[in-house]
Design a protein around this motif. Structure first.
Motif, PDB file in Angstrom:
ATOM      1  N   ASP A 266       2.193  79.239  42.677  1.00  0.00           N
ATOM      2  CA  ASP A 266       1.893  79.146  43.865  1.00  0.00           C
ATOM      3  C   ASP A 266       0.947  77.361  44.210  1.00  0.00           C
ATOM      4  OD1 ASP A 266       2.368  81.826  44.969  1.00  0.00           O
ATOM      5  OD2 ASP A 266       0.288  82.566  44.059  1.00  0.00           O
ATOM      6  N   PHE A 267       1.154  76.883  43.435  1.00  0.00           N
ATOM      7  CA  PHE A 267       0.102  75.675  43.268  1.00  0.00           C
ATOM      8  C   PHE A 267       0.942  74.721  44.560  1.00  0.00           C
ATOM      9  CE2 PHE A 267      -0.767  71.229  41.767  1.00  0.00           C
ATOM     10  CZ  PHE A 267      -2.671  70.447  41.535  1.00  0.00           C
ATOM     11  N   ASP A 268       2.557  74.276  43.758  1.00  0.00           N
ATOM     12  CA  ASP A 268       2.795  73.345  45.157  1.00  0.00           C
ATOM     13  C   ASP A 268       2.845  73.785  46.382  1.00  0.00           C
ATOM     14  OD1 ASP A 268       3.556  72.125  42.802  1.00  0.00           O
ATOM     15  OD2 ASP A 268       5.715  73.177  42.578  1.00  0.00           O
ATOM     16  N   GLU A 269       3.139  75.345  46.842  1.00  0.00           N
ATOM     17  CA  GLU A 269       2.702  75.458  48.342  1.00  0.00           C
ATOM     18  C   GLU A 269       1.373  75.163  48.359  1.00  0.00           C
ATOM     19  OE1 GLU A 269       2.610  79.607  50.330  1.00  0.00           O
ATOM     20  OE2 GLU A 269       3.805  80.079  48.960  1.00  0.00           O
ATOM     21  N   VAL A 270       0.322  75.419  48.100  1.00  0.00           N
ATOM     22  CA  VAL A 270      -1.137  75.060  48.010  1.00  0.00           C
ATOM     23  C   VAL A 270      -1.054  73.315  48.340  1.00  0.00           C
ATOM     24  CG1 VAL A 270      -2.908  74.790  47.257  1.00  0.00           C
ATOM     25  CG2 VAL A 270      -2.176  77.225  46.986  1.00  0.00           C
TER      26      VAL A 270
END
Length: 110
Positions: A18-22
């Motif tokens: 989920d890091f890239d989306e955050v």
């Protein structure tokens, strides 16, 4: 300029998947706030804008940029007519954003 330990901690907190989306969401929100900040004729609620930017910047490790927002926010909290160097804040954001995007894959390589 970038607190890479903070970035790594955030990645651990949200998970690598989920890091890239955050990051994308963060950059979209801050880019919009920066665009608004760059319209120098519209500086109503400047203290609140700087507070938002400071908090967002801290979340993703933009140390220098966050510090400049903190200085401006503090100055305005004591004197609503205090001079704030918007150009320096904008320059710091763009420079921090560039460094972040250029170096993130290298810094977080596992």
């Amino acid at each position: 300029m970038i607190d890479w330990d903070r970035v790594a901690t955030l990645r651990e907190e949200v998970g690598a998947e989920d890091f890239d989306e955050v990051v994308e969401l963060f950059l979209e929100e801050v880019d919009a706030a920066i665009e608004e900040l760059s319209i120098k004729e519209n500086q109503t609620a400047l203290e609140e804008k700087l507070h938002f930017l400071k908090g967002s910047a801290l979340s993703l490790g933009f140390e220098h940029f966050s510090g400049l927002c903190q200085v401006g926010e503090s100055a305005l909290s004591q004197d609503s007519s205090a001079a704030v160097d918007i150009d320096e804040i904008l320059q710091s954001y763009h420079q921090s954003r560039g460094v972040f995007l250029d170096e993130i894959s290298l810094k977080l390589a596992s």
